[in-house]
Design a protein around this motif. Structure first.
Motif, mmCIF file in Angstrom:
data_model
loop_
_atom_site.group_PDB
_atom_site.id
_atom_site.type_symbol
_atom_site.label_atom_id
_atom_site.label_comp_id
_atom_site.label_asym_id
_atom_site.label_seq_id
_atom_site.Cartn_x
_atom_site.Cartn_y
_atom_site.Cartn_z
ATOM 1 N N SER A 362 -1.142 92.841 19.286
ATOM 2 C CA SER A 362 -0.341 93.298 20.407
ATOM 3 C C SER A 362 0.198 92.095 21.162
ATOM 4 O O SER A 362 0.172 90.959 20.657
ATOM 5 C CB SER A 362 -1.164 94.202 21.334
ATOM 6 O OG SER A 362 -0.317 94.860 22.260
ATOM 7 N N VAL A 363 0.706 92.333 22.362
ATOM 8 C CA VAL A 363 1.231 91.267 23.201
ATOM 9 C C VAL A 363 0.459 91.272 24.510
ATOM 10 O O VAL A 363 -0.043 92.311 24.964
ATOM 11 C CB VAL A 363 2.742 91.442 23.471
ATOM 12 C CG1 VAL A 363 3.531 91.370 22.175
ATOM 13 C CG2 VAL A 363 3.026 92.751 24.197
ATOM 14 N N LEU A 364 0.335 90.101 25.131
ATOM 15 C CA LEU A 364 -0.298 90.026 26.440
ATOM 16 C C LEU A 364 0.521 90.836 27.428
ATOM 17 O O LEU A 364 1.750 90.780 27.431
ATOM 18 C CB LEU A 364 -0.416 88.577 26.891
ATOM 19 C CG LEU A 364 -1.731 87.872 26.540
ATOM 20 C CD1 LEU A 364 -2.883 88.447 27.343
ATOM 21 C CD2 LEU A 364 -2.048 87.956 25.050
ATOM 22 N N GLY A 365 -0.167 91.573 28.254
ATOM 23 C CA GLY A 365 0.484 92.563 29.092
ATOM 24 C C GLY A 365 0.088 93.946 28.624
ATOM 25 O O GLY A 365 -0.120 94.854 29.422
ATOM 26 N N SER A 366 -0.002 94.128 27.301
ATOM 27 C CA SER A 366 -0.592 95.339 26.743
ATOM 28 C C SER A 366 -2.062 95.109 26.424
ATOM 29 O O SER A 366 -2.868 96.036 26.467
ATOM 30 C CB SER A 366 0.154 95.762 25.473
ATOM 31 O OG SER A 366 1.402 96.337 25.779
ATOM 32 N N VAL A 367 -2.412 93.875 26.093
ATOM 33 C CA VAL A 367 -3.795 93.530 25.771
ATOM 34 C C VAL A 367 -4.170 92.275 26.542
ATOM 35 O O VAL A 367 -3.459 91.269 26.498
ATOM 36 C CB VAL A 367 -3.973 93.276 24.262
ATOM 37 C CG1 VAL A 367 -5.372 92.762 23.980
ATOM 38 C CG2 VAL A 367 -3.730 94.542 23.463
ATOM 39 N N ASP A 368 -5.256 92.334 27.285
ATOM 40 C CA ASP A 368 -5.836 91.147 27.883
ATOM 41 C C ASP A 368 -7.347 91.252 27.719
ATOM 42 O O ASP A 368 -7.850 92.159 27.043
ATOM 43 C CB ASP A 368 -5.418 90.971 29.341
ATOM 44 C CG ASP A 368 -5.774 92.182 30.205
ATOM 45 O OD1 ASP A 368 -6.694 92.940 29.848
ATOM 46 O OD2 ASP A 368 -5.120 92.368 31.251
ATOM 47 N N GLN A 369 -8.080 90.336 28.328
ATOM 48 C CA GLN A 369 -9.518 90.313 28.094
ATOM 49 C C GLN A 369 -10.192 91.596 28.563
ATOM 50 O O GLN A 369 -11.135 92.084 27.916
ATOM 51 C CB GLN A 369 -10.147 89.100 28.797
ATOM 52 C CG GLN A 369 -11.614 88.874 28.450
ATOM 53 C CD GLN A 369 -11.841 88.658 26.962
ATOM 54 O OE1 GLN A 369 -11.222 87.786 26.369
ATOM 55 N NE2 GLN A 369 -12.720 89.452 26.360
ATOM 56 N N SER A 370 -9.714 92.181 29.646
ATOM 57 C CA SER A 370 -10.321 93.419 30.132
ATOM 58 C C SER A 370 -10.138 94.556 29.141
ATOM 59 O O SER A 370 -11.031 95.400 28.957
ATOM 60 C CB SER A 370 -9.740 93.795 31.498
ATOM 61 O OG SER A 370 -8.356 94.091 31.392
ATOM 62 N N VAL A 371 -8.982 94.598 28.474
ATOM 63 C CA VAL A 371 -8.730 95.631 27.463
ATOM 64 C C VAL A 371 -9.635 95.408 26.248
ATOM 65 O O VAL A 371 -10.188 96.355 25.690
ATOM 66 C CB VAL A 371 -7.243 95.634 27.050
ATOM 67 C CG1 VAL A 371 -7.003 96.583 25.886
ATOM 68 C CG2 VAL A 371 -6.365 96.020 28.229
ATOM 69 N N VAL A 372 -9.777 94.147 25.841
ATOM 70 C CA VAL A 372 -10.664 93.829 24.723
ATOM 71 C C VAL A 372 -12.094 94.256 25.045
ATOM 72 O O VAL A 372 -12.791 94.852 24.209
ATOM 73 C CB VAL A 372 -10.611 92.322 24.400
ATOM 74 C CG1 VAL A 372 -11.655 91.950 23.348
ATOM 75 C CG2 VAL A 372 -9.220 91.938 23.909
ATOM 76 N N ASP A 373 -12.546 93.960 26.257
ATOM 77 C CA ASP A 373 -13.904 94.336 26.664
ATOM 78 C C ASP A 373 -14.079 95.848 26.641
ATOM 79 O O ASP A 373 -15.097 96.365 26.157
ATOM 80 C CB ASP A 373 -14.199 93.803 28.068
ATOM 81 C CG ASP A 373 -14.279 92.284 28.111
ATOM 82 O OD1 ASP A 373 -14.454 91.661 27.042
ATOM 83 O OD2 ASP A 373 -14.138 91.723 29.225
ATOM 84 N N ALA A 374 -13.077 96.565 27.176
ATOM 85 C CA ALA A 374 -13.174 98.021 27.233
ATOM 86 C C ALA A 374 -13.167 98.649 25.842
ATOM 87 O O ALA A 374 -13.715 99.746 25.647
ATOM 88 C CB ALA A 374 -12.018 98.581 28.066
ATOM 89 N N ALA A 375 -12.558 97.966 24.882
ATOM 90 C CA ALA A 375 -12.489 98.489 23.515
ATOM 91 C C ALA A 375 -13.735 98.186 22.707
ATOM 92 O O ALA A 375 -13.807 98.559 21.530
ATOM 93 C CB ALA A 375 -11.258 97.924 22.805
ATOM 94 N N GLY A 376 -14.717 97.512 23.296
ATOM 95 C CA GLY A 376 -15.960 97.247 22.586
ATOM 96 C C GLY A 376 -16.237 95.800 22.290
ATOM 97 O O GLY A 376 -17.209 95.484 21.593
ATOM 98 N N GLY A 377 -15.383 94.891 22.801
ATOM 99 C CA GLY A 377 -15.625 93.470 22.600
ATOM 100 C C GLY A 377 -15.652 93.078 21.141
ATOM 101 O O GLY A 377 -14.770 93.451 20.362
ATOM 102 N N ALA A 378 -16.676 92.347 20.736
ATOM 103 C CA ALA A 378 -16.756 91.835 19.367
ATOM 104 C C ALA A 378 -16.870 92.941 18.331
ATOM 105 O O ALA A 378 -16.504 92.749 17.171
ATOM 106 C CB ALA A 378 -17.942 90.877 19.252
ATOM 107 N N SER A 379 -17.366 94.097 18.727
ATOM 108 C CA SER A 379 -17.504 95.199 17.772
ATOM 109 C C SER A 379 -16.372 96.214 17.899
ATOM 110 O O SER A 379 -16.411 97.273 17.263
ATOM 111 C CB SER A 379 -18.847 95.914 18.006
ATOM 112 O OG SER A 379 -18.906 96.455 19.320
ATOM 113 N N GLY A 380 -15.377 95.900 18.701
ATOM 114 C CA GLY A 380 -14.304 96.844 18.969
ATOM 115 C C GLY A 380 -13.106 96.686 18.053
ATOM 116 O O GLY A 380 -13.078 95.874 17.127
ATOM 117 N N ALA A 381 -12.091 97.486 18.368
ATOM 118 C CA ALA A 381 -10.901 97.551 17.519
ATOM 119 C C ALA A 381 -10.087 96.274 17.535
ATOM 120 O O ALA A 381 -9.295 96.034 16.614
ATOM 121 C CB ALA A 381 -10.018 98.716 17.985
#
Length: 520
Positions: A362-381
Motif C-alpha cells: 500500500s502507500v503511506l496514508g493508507s498504511v502506517d505503523q498503527s495500521v500494521v499494529d492493528a492488523a496483527g503486527g508480525a503475524s498480521g496481513a
C-alpha cells in the motif's frame, strides 16, 4: 484517503482524452481565466486580495494562517494536521515568533464535503490569511476558487487531487498520490504476479489507477485489476474476495492452503480432482504428474505445468503493450482506502485462508505503523508488505526535531501521530512557510508577499526530509496535467517483524514514469 463521490454544482470541466474507464475533467476555462484576472487585480490592490492591513515589519504584529482537514466524519479523518499546526505555532512563538511576529493558526474542519471545504476557504479569505498551510481536502474544486480570487497561496497540501498540481497558487511539497502509486507500481512490477488495486469508488479514487499502472508498465508488468470499494463501508468482504480471486486465478474454497504453488496454471483451481486447467489435459499425455495426487497437495506448480505449449507457469500471460504477468510469482493485493484500509484488512484476513498465499502492499496514508499494529503486527496481513512514502521512515533521525516539538508543545495531544503522513506534511509545509517569511526580512507579510517569495526562486531546505524545494518555472516537472509538481521523490518501506522500516536507502525519483504520456 479520498472522500465520497460527489455531484458538483459548478460548471463541469472540459473533458480530456480518456485514459481510464471514467472520464476525468479539467477545471473550466472560465474559472482559470477568472483566477488569472484575480491575480492581476491582487497585484495592483493588495489589501483586497489577502493582505493583512497594518501587519508589517519585524518589530511585532501577527501573521495569520489557516490549516484545515476533515474531522469526525465517516470517511478519512486527519485531526492530527490542524493539531500539528497549532503545536508548531506554539513552538515558534515560544522562540521569538517569525522575526518578532506572532504566528496565529486558524483551524477549520471541512467535514469531507464540498460545502465544508468552500466554507473553510471563504473563512480564510475573510480573515485575510497569509497562506493556507499543510492542509488536507479532496474537494479542491470547492476551495481553490475562493483562494485564487483572494490571492491566497495554498502551501503544502496533502496532494490528493489533480487540481492541487494545476493551480498557480498551489505550492506542493510532495508528489501527492501520483508519485506514491507510480513508485509502488514500479516496485511491485518486478516482484508480483497478478495485481489487484482496491481503491475508493470516488472521483479522486478514479485517478489512482493511472499512475499505479504507469509504474507497473515501467517494470514491464501488465495493468492491475481495478477493484472499486465504497469508502464509507463497514466491511469489504466482496472486494477482498474479488481481489483474492483475481490475483490467485482461483475461486473461494478451491485452493485451501495451497501456498505459493497453488497459483500456477491459468485457472488455479486444482481442487480435489487432481487435474489442472479446465479439462485436466495439460501436457502431452493429458494427465498431470505421474501420481495424480496434485489435488491434495496443491502443488501443481511443478508437475501440472508440463506440456508443449509452455503457456502456463513461469512463462506468464501477456498483457497490453508487450507487458506480462507472471503466474509463477505470488499475486499482490494493494488496498489504497485511506482510513478504511484497516476495515478492508479485517475482511481480507477472514477470507484469505481460503486462497493461496498472496502479498500485500500500500502507500503511506493508507498504511502506517498503527495500521500494521492493528492488523496483527508480525503475524498480521502486512508482514512483508511494501509501502511507498514521500518521506523517510518515521524512525529516521531527521524527524527528531518534529518529535521534540510534539513532545514539548502539543501537551499530550494524542491526535498527533509523528508517523502519520499528514502530520509530516503539515510539519514540512510550515517549515517552508517559515522560510518564506524569513526571506521577507522586516517587510510586510501578506498573501501577495508570500506568493512573490515562493515564485521568486526561494530555495527551501527541510533537513533532508525532502529534496530542496523551489517553484520557479524551471523547477517544475514536465508532467501532463500536474504542472506544479516539483518533488516526485519517494521512499520504499517494508514491514519486517511487525515494524515499518526502510527497504531501500535514500529517495527514488519517479518523475520519468509520471512524465510518460500514459501515466496521468
Amino acid at each position: 484517503m479520498t472522500g465520497r463521490r460527489r455531484t458538483s454544482t459548478t460548471t463541469p470541466r472540459i473533458p480530456r482524452t480518456a485514459r481510464t474507464s471514467r472520464t476525468r475533467f479539467r477545471r473550466p476555462l472560465r474559472t482559470v481565466l477568472l483566477s488569472a484576472g484575480a491575480l492581476a487585480v491582487c497585484g495592483a490592490v493588495a489589501v483586497g486580495c489577502g493582505a493583512v492591513p497594518g501587519v508589517t515589519g519585524g518589530g511585532g504584529g501577527t501573521v495569520t494562517v489557516m490549516t484545515w482537514a476533515p474531522q469526525d466524519t465517516s470517511a478519512t479523518n486527519k485531526p492530527g494536521m490542524p493539531a500539528m499546526a497549532q503545536a508548531y505555532a506554539h513552538w515558534v512563538n515560544a522562540h521569538g515568533g517569525l522575526r518578532g511576529r506572532t504566528l496565529k493558526v486558524l483551524v477549520c474542519n471541512d467535514h469531507n464535503t464540498s460545502a465544508g471545504a468552500a466554507a473553510c476557504a471563504r473563512r480564510a479569505a475573510d480573515a485575510h490569511v497569509a497562506a493556507v498551510v499543510g492542509s488536507y481536502s479532496q474537494h479542491s474544486d470547492a476551495f481553490l476558487g475562493p483562494l485564487e480570487s483572494a490571492g491566497i497561496p495554498y502551501l503544502g497540501g496533502y496532494g490528493l487531487t489533480q487540481e492541487e498540481f494545476e493551480s498557480p497558487l498551489s505550492y506542493p511539497v510532495n508528489g501527492g498520490d501520483p508519485a506514491l502509486l507510480a513508485g509502488l507500481g514500479e516496485e511491485l512490477g518486478r516482484s508480483c504476479g497478478r495485481v489487484a488495486l482496491v481503491r475508493p469508488d470516488t472521483i479522486a479514487g478514479d485517478e489512482l489507477a493511472v499512475p499505479f499502472n504507469a509504474g507497473l508498465n515501467a517494470s514491464g508488468h501488465a495493468a492491475a485489476t481495478d477493484v472499486r470499494a465504497a469508502e464509507g463501508a463497514t466491511a469489504y468482504d466482496d472486494q477482498a474476495e474479488q481481489a483474492l480471486r483475481t490475483v490467485t486465478g482461483g475461486t473461494r474454497g478451491a485452493g485451501g492452503t495451497g501456498g505459493t504453488g497453488g497459483t500456477t496454471g491459468t485457472s488455479g483451481t486444482t481442487g480435489t480432482s487432481g487435474t489442472t486447467g479446465t479439462s485436466g489435459t495439460t501436457g502431452t499425455s493429458g494427465t498431470t504428474g505421474t501420481s495424480g495426487t496434485t489435488g491434495t497437495s496443491g502443488t501443481t506448480g511443478t508437475s501440472g505445468t508440463t506440456g508443449t505449449s509452455g503457456t502456463t507457469g513461469t512463462s506468464g500471460t501477456t498483457g497490453t503493450s508487450g507487458t506480462t504477468t507472471s503466474t509463477s510469482k505470488k499475486g499482490c493485493v494493494v488496498p489504497v482506502l485511506g482510513a478504511r484500509t484497516g476495515t478492508f484488512v479485517d475482511s481480507f484476513r477472514r477470507i484469505r485462508a481460503d486462497y493461496p498465499a498472496v502479498r500485500t502492499a500500500s502507500v503511506l496514508g493508507s498504511v502506517d505503523q498503527s495500521v500494521v499494529d492493528a492488523a496483527g503486527g508480525a503475524s498480521g496481513a502486512y508482514e512483508g508488505a511494501y509501502a511507498t512514502s514521500w518521506y523517510p521512515v518515521a524512525s529516521d533521525a531527521r524527524w527528531n526535531t518534529m518529535k521534540k516539538v510534539v513532545k514539548e508543545h502539543a501537551f499530550g495531544d494524542n491526535r498527533i501521530d509523528p508517523a502519520d503522513a499528514g502530520v509530516q506534511t503539515t510539519w514540512l509545509a510550515y517549515t517552508a512557510f517559515r522560510e518564506a517569511v524569513r526571506s521577507l526580512g522586516d517587510g510586510e507579510v501578506t498573501a501577495r508577499a508570500v506568493r512573490h517569495a515562493l515564485d521568486g526562486g526561494l530555495k527551501i531546505t527541510t533537513g533532508g526530509l525532502t529534496p530542496t524545494l523551489s517553484w520557479r518555472f524551471e523547477d517544475l516537472a514536465a508532467v501532463i496535467d500536474h504542472p506544479r509538481l516539483v518533488n516526485a521523490d519517494v521512499t520504499y518501506q517494508v514491514v519486517r517483524e511487525g515494524r515499518l522500516v526502510s527497504a531501500r536507502k535514500g529517495f527514488v525519483d519517479v518523475t520519468k514514469t509520471l512524465e510518460t504520456p500514459t501515466s496521468l
